[in-house]
Design an enzyme around this catalytic site. Structure first.
Site, PDB file in Angstrom:
ATOM      1  N   THR A 182       0.837  -1.151   0.073  1.00 42.63           N
ATOM      2  CA  THR A 182       0.090   0.057   0.011  1.00 42.63           C
ATOM      3  C   THR A 182       0.725   1.335  -0.100  1.00 42.63           C
ATOM      4  OG1 THR A 182      -2.051  -0.917   1.225  1.00 42.63           O
ATOM      5  CG2 THR A 182      -1.779   1.234   1.329  1.00 42.63           C
TER       6      THR A 182
ATOM      7  N   PHE B 288       1.231   5.020   0.736  1.00 42.74           N
ATOM      8  CA  PHE B 288       0.798   6.272   1.685  1.00 42.74           C
ATOM      9  C   PHE B 288       1.532   7.532   1.183  1.00 42.74           C
ATOM     10  CE2 PHE B 288       0.082   2.438   3.990  1.00 42.74           C
ATOM     11  CZ  PHE B 288      -1.161   2.515   4.714  1.00 42.74           C
TER      12      PHE B 288
END
Length: 377
Positions: A278, A280
């Protein structure tokens, strides 16, 4: 006539074209000098359209294809004119006055992130700002508001996952607030199926987690006929399960969240792919550009006519820049208009790159430079 002879004929034509194109660029240079002297903007859409319409008329069946060729020539001419004129003064000043440094730091000021302690966002926050306290907020927009109201120096939000794709809510908020992006972090994500002590795998019916996590584990959920239930955050889901009296529910969360909320790990690594990651980003009200910044983020809209987006993207290619992300999000005006979010590899300290961004900032109906930053992993 064989292929080699045909190619020789093309080479001869190209030999005639190159001097003519260079002559055209020289005239474009003189046009730019005239525009500077007379305070005339570079882009004249009416003039360009007249030229393209004439080309289409002269070329008959090949008209549309030749319009594409001439569009590229005119884009190159405008790029030269922008360089000479030195447009985009507001953007140039913003970049030149940006804070810099070797590593992004909050100097101990608070960091805002969504969820609760143990969430993947908190892991990213701690990795980036180990010396700062983390303030948790329930919703993504609360993170933006915390930064907006100066309750936090920076905010950390997830924007995309290597399996489930973009977090659309995050991009919509980026479009809304137009804060700077000053950093990024790629976090490897391993999801675990977790439940309270005494809960058996075969008794589980409902599984709580964030929609992105459920999507990243949808093969596992489907294989075991679990019902995935959306929750605000993976760690918040773990907390909810730990406090529930139900014996048939579980959460998808990280190992650290499971430990924090006293859940046992029933299955590890249940995500669809092993290298699940992921991304960010760090949002800020103040522009900061790291010395090692190598990624640029932008928002723009393109004129609502055939080929406009193609021509904008072609400008990046013309400058030798590699696009790594193109996300379209609807403009909330009911007209099917779109904003485009773009990530490109590059640095605004490169003269040609800054010239391009400044040119686009002058030409496009809406353009926002979000930042130039370094992405850690």
């Amino acid at each position: 006539m064989d292929l080699s002879q045909l190619r020789n004929e093309i080479d001869e034509i190209d030999d005639e074209l190159v001097p003519l194109l260079l002559k055209r660029m020289d005239v474009s240079r003189r046009v730019a000098e005239y525009k500077v002297a007379n305070n005339i903007p570079v882009l004249n859409e009416k003039r360009e359209q007249e030229v393209l319409d004439l080309v289409a008329e002269q070329c008959g069946e090949q008209g549309e294809m030749m319009k594409t060729v001439f569009s590229s020539v005119m884009d190159a001419s405008r790029a030269l004119q922008h360089k000479i004129i030195g447009g985009g003064k507001a953007l140039r000043n913003s970049v030149n006055n940006a804070k810099g440094g070797k590593k992004l730091t909050a100097n101990g000021e608070p960091i805002a992130c969504q969820g609760v302690d143990g969430a993947y966002s908190s892991k990213a926050s701690k990795a980036l700002f180990s010396d700062s306290p983390i303030i948790f907020y329930k919703q993504f927009e609360d993170v933006f508001e915390a930064v907006n109201q100066n309750k936090a120096k920076y905010g950390i939000i997830p924007v995309e996952n290597s399996t489930a794709g973009s977090v659309h809510e995050s991009y919509d908020l980026i479009m809304k607030y137009r804060f700077y992006v000053v950093g990024a972090y790629d976090l490897k994500v391993e999801h675990c199926l977790c439940a309270k002590d005494g809960v058996k795998f075969e008794d589980i019916e409902d599984v709580y987690s964030h929609p992105q996590a459920l999507s990243q584990c949808n093969i596992f959920l489907k294989n075991f006929d679990f019902t995935g239930i959306n929750f605000t955050n993976t760690a918040a889901a773990a907390k909810f399960v730990s406090e529930s009296d139900r014996k048939n529910i579980a959460a998808i969360c990280s190992e650290s969240a499971a430990k924090k909320y006293g859940l046992k790990i029933i299955r590890r690594g249940i995500q669809n792919v092993s290298n699940n990651t992921t991304r960010f980003i760090v949002i800020s009200k103040e522009l900061v550009i790291d010395d090692d910044a190598d990624k640029i983020s932008l928002i723009f809209s393109a004129p609502h006519r055939t080929g406009s987006l193609y021509r904008v993207l072609g400008r990046f290619s013309m400058t030798g820049l590699n696009l790594t992300k193109l996300e379209s999000r609807p403009v909330a005006n009911g007209k099917f208009d779109y904003y485009f979010y773009v990530d490109i590899m590059g640095s605004v300290r490169d003269e040609a790159t800054l010239d391009l961004l400044c040119a686009l900032s002058d030409e496009l109906p809406e353009f926002t430079f979000l930042g130039n930053y370094f992405e850690q992993s």
